[in-house]
Scaffold this active site. Sequence first.
Site, PDB file in Angstrom:
ATOM      1  N   PHE A  43       0.818  -1.410   0.003  1.00 49.06           N
ATOM      2  CA  PHE A  43       0.127  -0.168  -0.030  1.00 49.06           C
ATOM      3  C   PHE A  43       0.898   1.138   0.196  1.00 49.06           C
ATOM      4  CE2 PHE A  43      -4.179  -2.074   1.767  1.00 49.06           C
ATOM      5  CZ  PHE A  43      -4.458  -2.670   0.609  1.00 49.06           C
ATOM      6  N   ASN A  65       8.113  -3.097   2.052  1.00 44.83           N
ATOM      7  CA  ASN A  65       9.062  -2.335   1.348  1.00 44.83           C
ATOM      8  C   ASN A  65       8.644  -0.983   0.921  1.00 44.83           C
ATOM      9  OD1 ASN A  65       6.811  -3.502  -0.390  1.00 44.83           O
ATOM     10  ND2 ASN A  65       8.058  -3.637  -2.118  1.00 44.83           N
ATOM     11  N   ASP A  90      -1.024  -9.859  -4.031  1.00 46.30           N
ATOM     12  CA  ASP A  90       0.395  -9.344  -4.477  1.00 46.30           C
ATOM     13  C   ASP A  90       0.020  -7.763  -4.713  1.00 46.30           C
ATOM     14  OD1 ASP A  90       2.873  -8.485  -4.696  1.00 46.30           O
ATOM     15  OD2 ASP A  90       3.635  -9.957  -5.888  1.00 46.30           O
TER      16      ASP A  90
HETATM   17  O1  DOR Z   1       6.217  -7.033  -9.189  1.00 46.17           O
HETATM   18  C1  DOR Z   1       6.457  -6.770  -7.685  1.00 46.17           C
HETATM   19  N1  DOR Z   1       6.265  -5.913  -7.118  1.00 46.17           N
HETATM   20  N2  DOR Z   1       6.970  -8.128  -6.990  1.00 46.17           N
HETATM   21  C2  DOR Z   1       7.218  -7.766  -5.748  1.00 46.17           C
HETATM   22  O2  DOR Z   1       7.584  -8.521  -5.021  1.00 46.17           O
HETATM   23  C3  DOR Z   1       7.124  -6.357  -5.193  1.00 46.17           C
HETATM   24  C4  DOR Z   1       6.230  -5.529  -5.798  1.00 46.17           C
HETATM   25  C5  DOR Z   1       6.190  -4.023  -5.490  1.00 46.17           C
HETATM   26  O3  DOR Z   1       6.249  -3.697  -4.233  1.00 46.17           O
HETATM   27  O4  DOR Z   1       6.207  -3.122  -6.608  1.00 46.17           O
END
Ligand code: DOR
Length: 448
Positions: A69, A100, A308
Site C-alpha cells: 500500500f 518495502n 500481491d
Molecule cells: O512485482 C512486484 N512488485 N513484486 C514484488 O515482489 C514487489 C512489488 C512491488 O512492491 O512493486
Amino acid sequence: MTTSDKSTYELLFRNGTVVNHDGIGTPDIAVRNGRIAAIGDIDPRRAARVVDCTGLHILPGVIDSQVHFREPGAEHKEDLETGSRAAVMGGVTAVFEMPNTKPTTTSADALADKIARARGRMHCDFAFWVGGTRDNVADIPDLERLPGAAGIKVFIGSSTGDLLVEDDAGIAAILGATRRRAAFHAEDEMRLNDRKDLRVPGDASSHPVWRDATAALMATERLVRIARSKGARIHILHISTVDEIAYLADHKDIVTAEATPHHLTLSADDYARLGTKLQMNPPVRDKAHQAGIWKGISSGIIDVLGSDHAPHTLEEKAKPYPESPSGMTGVQTLVPVMLDHVNAGRLSLERFVDLTSAGPARLFGIARKGRIAVGYDADFTIVDLKRRATITNGWIASRAGWTPYDGKRVFGWPVGTIVRGRQVMWEGELVGPSGGEPVLFSEALPRG
Ligand code: DOR
C-alpha cells in the site's frame, strides 16, 4: 430493513447461502458487538437491523495476506486509505501489508508509525509484515510478536525497494531468530544478476526469460534447505512455476505456499496485449506454469491466495522495459476474478473460502477470523455468484487507477463487505466509516 426496540442483536443476515467449514447451508447469522453471536434459525424481531441476502452467498471475510500500500514514501502510487478502499470495494475484509515502503518497515518504530497511520483511515482490518534484514536479526524475536505484526518478510531476490537478503548465512540468521512463520519472495538473486543481459529493451515479454523458472526454483529449494536446518516454518509467496509445485509436495511439513490471481489467470501470451502492465516479480509465465499452479490449487499444495497488489502509476508503467517498475493492482479484483474461475468450474466455492479465509487463519494463527463461528469477528464477504459484470479501470479505487483486467467480463461479483459487524461496502458504494483495526494473532497475543 426491520427495527425493534427489544433487540438483542445489532444485525441479522437472513436468507443468504452461507459457505462455512460445515458445508453450505442457509442459517441466519446474528451479530452483537462486532462478533458473531448466533447462527441458526433466529427471530428477526430480536435484531435492530436485518440484511436480506436472498440470492447471495455469505462467505467468511476474505483475507488478502499480501498487499503493497506504499505508505509511507510512495503515496503518489497508493496510501493506506486508498489501498484499503480498493480492498473493501472488492470484498476483502483484512489485509497484510508489505514492508518495502520508505522507510522500510524494519523496526518497532516503523511498525508503530504504520499502525498509527492506519487507525481511522483504513477501511478494512490490517496487519503489517516486518522486513527481516541483516541489521535487525537480534530484534526479530520481539519484532515478530509486536501487536499488528503479521510476521517477518524477506526478499531473497531484489524487487521494488531496497529490502534484500540474498545469501545463505543471512537467511539462516533470520530463520534462526523466527518462531512464527516467515514469508519469502523467492527468486535467486545471484542468478538474476547473471542473466540481466537477457532483458530485451522495450520488450516486457523478456521479463520471464531473465527471471526464469530456475531462478524461482533455486531460491525455493535453498529456503527449504535452510529452514529445515533451523527448524523453521516458512511461507513462499506468489508461486510462479510448475517446478516449485512439484518440489513443495515433499516439504509440506514446513512450507506453505501462496498463489496469486494473476499467475492463475494471465499468461505469457498476454505480454503482446498488456506489455509492461503485465510485468511483475516473479513474472507471469507460460501456460504450462499456469496449469502447474492450478494443479497446486486442486491438490492442496497451495494454501492461500494473495493478490500481491503492487500499484505503480500508468506513467511509471509506460517507461520502456526494463526501466518500467514491476507490479500491478490486484486487491480489488481478487474476489471477482476468482469467482469467475469458480463459475467456470476451476475450483469450488468451498476451496475458495479455504484459500482466502480458513487458509490464512491456519497459517498465520489469526485469532477470531477465518470462519463463521460464534465468538468470531463478524467479517463477511457477500457475493452474487450469478451476476455478470465487467471489470474496468473506472471501477478501480486504487490511486494507481488501472487494472490488467480492464474490459474483462466476469461471472460472480462482490456485493457486500462486512468488517466486524460494520457494513463497509454495499453494492459498489462505501457505506461505513473507516474503522479498520489491527488483526489479532493467537501466536502473538498482547500480554496483560
Ligand atoms: O512485482 C512486484 N512488485 N513484486 C514484488 O515482489 C514487489 C512489488 C512491488 O512492491 O512493486
